[in-house]
Design a protein around this motif. Sequence first.
Motif, PDB file in Angstrom:
ATOM      1  N   GLU A   1      57.463  37.725  38.241  1.00 47.77           N
ATOM      2  CA  GLU A   1      56.587  37.723  37.417  1.00 47.77           C
ATOM      3  C   GLU A   1      55.186  36.150  38.045  1.00 47.77           C
ATOM      4  OE1 GLU A   1      56.967  40.213  34.269  1.00 47.77           O
ATOM      5  OE2 GLU A   1      57.937  37.838  34.141  1.00 47.77           O
ATOM      6  N   ARG A   2      54.084  36.019  38.330  1.00 47.41           N
ATOM      7  CA  ARG A   2      53.050  34.903  37.610  1.00 47.41           C
ATOM      8  C   ARG A   2      52.375  34.593  36.584  1.00 47.41           C
ATOM      9  NH1 ARG A   2      51.797  37.799  42.332  1.00 47.41           N
ATOM     10  NH2 ARG A   2      49.577  38.711  41.563  1.00 47.41           N
ATOM     11  N   LEU A   3      52.578  33.905  36.557  1.00 50.88           N
ATOM     12  CA  LEU A   3      51.764  32.977  34.787  1.00 50.88           C
ATOM     13  C   LEU A   3      50.901  33.579  35.138  1.00 50.88           C
ATOM     14  CD1 LEU A   3      52.698  31.652  32.536  1.00 50.88           C
ATOM     15  CD2 LEU A   3      51.788  29.646  33.118  1.00 50.88           C
ATOM     16  N   GLY A   4      50.515  34.359  33.883  1.00 44.39           N
ATOM     17  CA  GLY A   4      49.828  35.075  33.709  1.00 44.39           C
ATOM     18  C   GLY A   4      48.536  36.370  33.986  1.00 44.39           C
ATOM     19  N   ASP A   5      49.240  36.546  34.831  1.00 45.11           N
ATOM     20  CA  ASP A   5      49.347  37.775  35.778  1.00 45.11           C
ATOM     21  C   ASP A   5      50.112  39.103  34.793  1.00 45.11           C
ATOM     22  OD1 ASP A   5      47.964  36.928  37.725  1.00 45.11           O
ATOM     23  OD2 ASP A   5      49.353  36.535  39.171  1.00 45.11           O
ATOM     24  N   VAL A   6      50.202  40.308  34.962  1.00 41.17           N
ATOM     25  CA  VAL A   6      51.029  41.429  34.592  1.00 41.17           C
ATOM     26  C   VAL A   6      51.463  42.350  35.978  1.00 41.17           C
ATOM     27  CG1 VAL A   6      50.088  41.411  32.494  1.00 41.17           C
ATOM     28  CG2 VAL A   6      48.738  42.441  33.702  1.00 41.17           C
ATOM     29  N   ALA A   7      52.636  42.832  36.075  1.00 37.21           N
ATOM     30  CA  ALA A   7      52.645  43.552  36.969  1.00 37.21           C
ATOM     31  C   ALA A   7      52.353  44.791  36.571  1.00 37.21           C
ATOM     32  CB  ALA A   7      54.276  43.280  36.885  1.00 37.21           C
ATOM     33  N   ALA A   8      51.201  45.574  36.775  1.00 40.82           N
ATOM     34  CA  ALA A   8      51.030  46.832  37.457  1.00 40.82           C
ATOM     35  C   ALA A   8      51.550  48.166  37.692  1.00 40.82           C
ATOM     36  CB  ALA A   8      49.806  47.059  38.618  1.00 40.82           C
ATOM     37  N   PRO A   9      51.128  49.219  37.421  1.00 44.64           N
ATOM     38  CA  PRO A   9      52.593  50.571  37.322  1.00 44.64           C
ATOM     39  C   PRO A   9      51.920  51.016  38.542  1.00 44.64           C
ATOM     40  CG  PRO A   9      50.782  50.846  35.154  1.00 44.64           C
ATOM     41  CD  PRO A   9      50.734  49.132  36.140  1.00 44.64           C
ATOM     42  N   ALA A  10      53.217  51.098  39.531  1.00 38.88           N
ATOM     43  CA  ALA A  10      53.338  51.683  41.011  1.00 38.88           C
ATOM     44  C   ALA A  10      53.935  53.168  41.126  1.00 38.88           C
ATOM     45  CB  ALA A  10      54.521  50.774  41.190  1.00 38.88           C
ATOM     46  N   THR A  11      54.263  53.839  40.086  1.00 35.11           N
ATOM     47  CA  THR A  11      55.178  55.422  40.252  1.00 35.11           C
ATOM     48  C   THR A  11      53.780  56.136  39.735  1.00 35.11           C
ATOM     49  OG1 THR A  11      55.926  55.110  38.265  1.00 35.11           O
ATOM     50  CG2 THR A  11      56.727  54.524  40.490  1.00 35.11           C
ATOM     51  N   GLU A  12      54.032  57.426  39.320  1.00 29.85           N
ATOM     52  CA  GLU A  12      53.235  58.168  38.982  1.00 29.85           C
ATOM     53  C   GLU A  12      53.298  58.220  37.615  1.00 29.85           C
ATOM     54  OE1 GLU A  12      50.403  60.647  38.605  1.00 29.85           O
ATOM     55  OE2 GLU A  12      50.077  60.315  40.544  1.00 29.85           O
ATOM     56  N   VAL A  13      54.708  57.680  37.204  1.00 28.95           N
ATOM     57  CA  VAL A  13      55.274  58.235  35.833  1.00 28.95           C
ATOM     58  C   VAL A  13      55.245  56.664  34.997  1.00 28.95           C
ATOM     59  CG1 VAL A  13      57.353  58.390  35.029  1.00 28.95           C
ATOM     60  CG2 VAL A  13      57.639  59.601  36.593  1.00 28.95           C
ATOM     61  N   GLU A  14      54.972  55.922  35.547  1.00 31.42           N
ATOM     62  CA  GLU A  14      54.880  54.439  35.298  1.00 31.42           C
ATOM     63  C   GLU A  14      53.235  54.862  34.350  1.00 31.42           C
ATOM     64  OE1 GLU A  14      58.207  51.592  37.267  1.00 31.42           O
ATOM     65  OE2 GLU A  14      55.910  51.482  37.566  1.00 31.42           O
ATOM     66  N   ARG A  15      51.982  55.412  36.173  1.00 27.40           N
ATOM     67  CA  ARG A  15      51.199  55.371  35.467  1.00 27.40           C
ATOM     68  C   ARG A  15      50.400  56.317  34.427  1.00 27.40           C
ATOM     69  NH1 ARG A  15      50.861  54.152  41.616  1.00 27.40           N
ATOM     70  NH2 ARG A  15      50.940  56.558  41.966  1.00 27.40           N
ATOM     71  N   THR A  16      51.146  56.907  33.913  1.00 28.69           N
ATOM     72  CA  THR A  16      51.546  58.369  33.016  1.00 28.69           C
ATOM     73  C   THR A  16      51.312  57.445  31.413  1.00 28.69           C
ATOM     74  OG1 THR A  16      51.910  60.231  34.813  1.00 28.69           O
ATOM     75  CG2 THR A  16      51.879  60.542  32.127  1.00 28.69           C
ATOM     76  N   VAL A  17      52.330  56.840  31.338  1.00 25.17           N
ATOM     77  CA  VAL A  17      52.518  56.166  30.361  1.00 25.17           C
ATOM     78  C   VAL A  17      51.810  55.224  30.360  1.00 25.17           C
ATOM     79  CG1 VAL A  17      54.336  54.875  29.420  1.00 25.17           C
ATOM     80  CG2 VAL A  17      55.936  56.641  30.632  1.00 25.17           C
ATOM     81  N   ALA A  18      51.053  53.907  31.214  1.00 26.93           N
ATOM     82  CA  ALA A  18      50.778  53.359  30.460  1.00 26.93           C
ATOM     83  C   ALA A  18      49.341  53.935  30.196  1.00 26.93           C
ATOM     84  CB  ALA A  18      50.306  52.126  31.866  1.00 26.93           C
ATOM     85  N   ALA A  19      48.295  55.287  31.196  1.00 19.87           N
ATOM     86  CA  ALA A  19      47.790  55.551  30.354  1.00 19.87           C
ATOM     87  C   ALA A  19      47.518  56.061  29.216  1.00 19.87           C
ATOM     88  CB  ALA A  19      46.799  57.354  31.079  1.00 19.87           C
ATOM     89  N   VAL A  20      48.741  56.956  28.369  1.00 17.08           N
ATOM     90  CA  VAL A  20      49.025  56.449  26.978  1.00 17.08           C
ATOM     91  C   VAL A  20      49.432  55.864  25.926  1.00 17.08           C
ATOM     92  CG1 VAL A  20      50.712  58.109  25.013  1.00 17.08           C
ATOM     93  CG2 VAL A  20      50.379  58.901  27.197  1.00 17.08           C
ATOM     94  N   TRP A  21      50.007  54.428  26.586  1.00 18.83           N
ATOM     95  CA  TRP A  21      50.299  53.533  25.657  1.00 18.83           C
ATOM     96  C   TRP A  21      48.731  52.890  25.782  1.00 18.83           C
ATOM     97  CZ3 TRP A  21      54.388  49.388  26.796  1.00 18.83           C
ATOM     98  CH2 TRP A  21      55.351  49.672  26.573  1.00 18.83           C
TER      99      TRP A  21
END
Length: 778
Positions: A654-674
């Motif tokens: 992880e880089r300071l100040g960055d966020v790790a973006a969703p990489a899989t379809e399931v991660e993108r679905t959960v992120a959208a709900v959040w």
Amino acid sequence: LVARVRETALGAYAHQELPFEKLVEETNPERSASHHPLFQVAFALQNAPQESLQLSGLQVSAQEMEGGRAKFDLTLVLREGGDGLVAALAANSDLFEAATLDQMLEHYTRCLAAAVAAPDTRLSALGLLDARERRQLVEGWNQTASDYPRAAGLQALFSAQAARTPDAVAASFGAERLSYRELDRRSNQLARRLHRLGVGLESRVGLCLERSAALPVATLGILKAGAAYLPLDPSYPQERLAFMLRDGAVDVVVTQEALRARLPPHGPTLVSLDGERSAIEAEGDAAFDAGAGGGHLAYVIYTSGSTGEPKGVCVPHGAVGRLVLNTNYVRLEEHDRVAQASNASFDAATFELWGPLLHGGCVVGLEREVTLRPSDFASELREQRISTLFLTTALFNVLARDAPGAFAGLKTLMFGGEAVDPRWVRAVLSSAPPQRLLHVYGPTETTTFATWHHVRELAASEATVPIGLPLTNTTAYVLDAGMQPVPLGVSGELFLGGDGLARGYWRRPALTAERFLPDPFGSTPGARLYRTGDLVKRRPDGTLEFLGRADHQVKLRGFRIELGEIETALREHAEVRDAAVLLREEPAGGRQLVAYVVGARGGGEGWDGLRDHLRRRLPEYMVPAAFVALPALPLTPNGKLDRRSLPAPPSAVERLGDVAAPATEVERTVAAVWREVLGTAAIGIDDSFFDLGGHSLLLIQVHERLARTFPEQRLRVLDLFEHATIRSLAARLDRPAAAVPLALPAADETAKREESRQRLARRRQVQKRGAPGEAADE
């Protein structure tokens, strides 16, 4: 006090209609399925007037109802009855045993009775214990007295041993061998040389040597001259060595030619054992003893100080005698070969040196490089026929993991110095254990070891290893803030007494008075107790269990570190406006020091200047492994540093100040709900749902949406507590349907939830205990 209580109570009453979910949202506590988020203990006095219920044609009476399930970890409810108070105690049976609850009620009843009998008594003086309990806690487990030569100096005891076994090997370091006769002779020569330089009773003589046969020669020579040795680690920065020499009023340093450049220039007189060997030998080898006795100073060893400067602990000869002579935890004999694996600046060297030398055994030096290579270390133990060994817990863990059979030939293996991971203890016990495995504990102020526990077995349910009972001629008390003994199983601060206590701190009378308090339980005039700052509790058999620290002192790889000393050094840097330091658990296991700085900017290679600044002032083990830049340190409402709010350092990916973006379809679905539920766009897959402002009511919304999207996964709300990040939750949702437990009826689901909650409670308890002194004190 009355005004404060009034203000608090009236403020609470004025807002008593506040919805619970709003309170949770505003306070945003750390969430866990293992415990209530805001409080875990409730006390209620039901004393509101109640009118009797009148119903025509009926006689009405109150009927007590069994609750069946505890709402909180512990709840005590009192109500006024016709004959006084009636009490009901409810508790989580996963946390409290029936005997513990019985003890609580007995102590509470005794406290109330004492208050009624003497209403003017201070609350802190109300007794919980009866005479039998108090006698067992104060006297029963502290019957440790035994005879040993208290009045004798270490050098005199050694000379007597050398006369008994002159030809036995006293020290073995690589190719170097010294018999007792030779060690006695060479130390006499050095003592005469030091005496000629003006060294006398209670002078402090610096000891700056690498691990070699010169170490016992120099140590004995200094004591024969009547002085106390002051270890100087050659790896320390010159600035720190200069402070120790100046603070300790050291006029002479015993060293070797190769180490001259490590010592500060223009300092004390140097006596080089190899460079001046001819001059030292010319002094003659006739017996020399300035007459130091058991009460005289044997050594001054510097430890980390909370004020920003190290402090010298003053240990007399008699305290060392109590450690190794006629004691209950170890039996040393003439055939024993004791490994000398510790640096002279680490007080474990006290046992490693004087244990064998006062019993006719052999001190066997081990090179540091060997001790850091598990397979070589195991081979060295076998080849050198080591019988007795002490290891810091960190080194013990490494050997147990990489070479679990290394200890098979040992008569006694001792380990201690920081938190214990039980799995490695079990690994040693189940593979090739030594004859005796001892867990030892003791601050420098109590001369190396103060308590010990013989580890014969360790149940799978054990989350830690006890630190045991006191050594011979040592006392241990678990006391509350009023210096009163606490009951079995109750947390208190550990106070240590007996013959192993140091005199105090060199030239620090105020600190000595603060940490070495008058002994209220002893019969010896002037006896003191050392306030360790360690929180412990007694088990039913009296053994002590370490729980954590009462302050911000930590232990790392066996070294005691005052975080305040590192923070002071950081603030001395021109770019640092403020700083804080924590000892944090690493995700992959182990622990590391993390520095949080305000003002300085880092990232990448940018912290090197700050590291170099610290390395010029502090030993390497005190230099933080990670640095985090903050605009300001988080504070509590009281204006104190909020250590719990200090963030974890960025990981390697992880880089300071960055966020790790969703990489899989399931991660993108959960992120959208959040994002929909939280109303937040910037969400990383490693962000905690609760850190982003989520709470249990919002979590239910997340559950409803995800349960509709992934119906085959039978997702439970509890799963969202256990998987609070997108990465973790997506991994749960990616599991094959066959791996997901079958759906349960409502009643079974409740039982299953309770079982999971209890499992999490145990896990949380293990995690808290497993961070002694360090994570547990945060």
